[in-house]
Design a protein around this motif. Structure first.
Motif, PDB file in Angstrom:
ATOM      1  N   GLN A   1       0.776  -1.273  -0.083  1.00  0.00           N
ATOM      2  CA  GLN A   1       0.196  -0.019  -0.142  1.00  0.00           C
ATOM      3  C   GLN A   1       0.740   1.240  -0.049  1.00  0.00           C
ATOM      4  O   GLN A   1       0.494   2.121  -0.587  1.00  0.00           O
ATOM      5  N   VAL A   2       1.897   1.367   0.819  1.00  0.00           N
ATOM      6  CA  VAL A   2       2.969   2.303   0.727  1.00  0.00           C
ATOM      7  C   VAL A   2       3.569   2.586  -0.780  1.00  0.00           C
ATOM      8  O   VAL A   2       3.755   3.592  -1.246  1.00  0.00           O
TER       9      VAL A   2
ATOM     10  N   LEU B   1      -2.448   6.582   5.277  1.00  0.00           N
ATOM     11  CA  LEU B   1      -1.653   6.820   4.059  1.00  0.00           C
ATOM     12  C   LEU B   1      -2.347   8.124   3.509  1.00  0.00           C
ATOM     13  O   LEU B   1      -1.688   8.949   2.804  1.00  0.00           O
TER      14      LEU B   1
ATOM     15  N   ASN C   1      -0.441  11.426   2.464  1.00  0.00           N
ATOM     16  CA  ASN C   1      -0.439  12.130   1.138  1.00  0.00           C
ATOM     17  C   ASN C   1      -0.916  13.413   0.948  1.00  0.00           C
ATOM     18  O   ASN C   1      -0.501  13.986   0.008  1.00  0.00           O
TER      19      ASN C   1
END
Length: 296
Positions: free
Chosen positions: A52-53, A144, A148
C-alpha cells in the motif's frame, strides 16, 4: 502538480484489549527505501503495508513505526516466562560468583526482577487475533491518506517556488539575448585585438592556419546556442513541473544542464553585463536545484 518527498502522518487506535499508535514519515532519498519498526508478532502486516505504501510513494526514504501496548486493566499484566527464567539464571550466576570472591550483594527483590526488560512485556510469540489485525489494517488507508495530503500540500508549495524561479531564469535569459546586439561593439573590439595578435605572428603562419584561428575566435564568442538551449530547458522544466507525475530525477538532470549552459555563457561573455547575468543565473539555478531535491 508536484509531490514532495517530505511527509508525516500519525494515527492512534484501540481494539481487542490493545492500544496503538502509527507514525509514518518520509524524507529525501535517491530511490525508494521503506523501513518498518513494529513488534515481531505483527510482522504478518508487513506485506500489506509494503504494497500500500509502494502504491503511492515512488521515491524517498520512508519509515513506518507501530507502537502497541495492552490497555490498562485487570488482565493487562503478563509475565514472559522465558524472559523471567533468563533473568533469574543471570541473577543466580552473579550471586554465586560474588559469593566465591567474597563480595556481599543485596538480594534482588521481586520488583527488581519485574523491572528487567522483557519480564513484563507482551510475549513476542503471541498470536495476534483476527479482530486486532483487521483493526490495524483498517487504519492503514486513512494513515496513508493523511500522509499523502501533506506531501501534496508540500508539492503545491514546491510547484509555486519552482514556477517563479523558472520565470526568473527566463527573464535573465531574455536579458542575455537582448544584450547580444549591444555586445557587438565589445565583441568587435576584442575580436580585432585577437586578430591583431594573430596577424603579428603572420610571418610564421600560413593563410590556412590564419583562417582557422579566426574561425575559432568567432565560435568562442558566439553564445546564441547557449541562450537557445536555456530557453529549451525552461520549456522542458515547465512541462515537468505541471505534468502531475513524479519528475524529481528529470528536474535534477535539467538543473545540471541549466548550470552547464550558464557556465558556458559566463566563459564566453566578453561583456561585463552578460557576465553579471550569467552569474545571476548560476545563483538562481543553485537555489532551484535545492528545491528540486525535495520533489518526488
Amino acid at each position: 502538480m508536484l509531490t514532495s518527498m517530505t511527509g508525516f502522518a500519525a494515527r492512534t487506535g484501540s481494539a481487542d484489549g490493545f492500544t496503538w499508535s502509527w507514525e509514518l514519515r518520509s524524507v529525501n532519498g535517491k530511490g525508494f527505501d521503506l523501513r518498518f519498526r513494529m513488534p515481531d508478532w505483527l510482522a504478518v502486516l508487513e506485506a500489506d503495508l509494503r504494497k500500500q505504501v509502494g502504491a503511492i510513494v515512488t521515491r524517498g526514504s520512508v519509515s513506518l513505526n507501530l507502537r502497541i501496548a495492552r490497555e490498562a486493566g485487570e488482565n493487562s499484566v503478563e509475565i514472559n516466562p522465558d524472559a523471567l527464567n533468563r533473568v533469574l539464571d543471570a541473577i543466580g550466576q552473579i550471586e554465586e560468583r560474588a559469593g566465591a570472591t567474597g563480595v556481599n550483594l543485596t538480594p534482588a527483590s521481586a520488583s527488581d526482577v519485574m523491572n528487567f526488560r522483557g519480564v513484563m512485556d507482551v510475549p513476542q510469540n503471541r498470536d495476534a487475533s483476527v479482530e486486532l489485525l483487521d483493526s490495524l489494517r483498517s487504519d492503514i488507508a486513512p494513515l496513508l491518506s493523511s500522509f499523502n495530503e501533506m506531501r501534496t500540500a508540500e508539492g503545491a508549495s514546491l510547484h509555486g517556488v519552482l514556477s517563479r524561479q523558472l520565470d526568473e531564469v527566463e527573464t535573465l535569459t531574455n536579458d542575455a539575448r537582448a544584450l547580444l546586439a549591444d555586445r557587438t561593439d565589445d565583441m568587435r573590439s576584442n575580436f580585432e585585438a585577437a586578430i591583431a595578435r594573430v596577424m603579428g605572428s603572420r610571418a610564421e603562419m600560413d593563410e590556412a592556419r590564419l583562417a582557422q584561428e579566426i574561425a575559432v575566435l568567432a565560435v568562442k564568442s558566439d553564445v546564441t546556442e547557449e541562450i537557445d538551449r536555456l530557453h529549451a530547458h525552461i520549456a522542458a522544466a515547465r512541462d515537468l513541473v505541471s505534468s502531475g507525475v513524479p519528475s524529481g530525477r528529470k528536474l535534477d538532470f535539467l538543473c545540471q544542464e541549466f548550470n552547464r549552459e550558464s557556465n558556458t555563457l559566463c566563459s564566453k561573455a566578453q561583456n561585463a553585463k552578460l557576465t553579471e547575468i550569467g552569474l545571476a543565473l548560476k545563483v538562481l539555478i543553485d537555489q532551484m536545484r535545492e528545491q528540486v531535491q525535495n520533489v518526488e
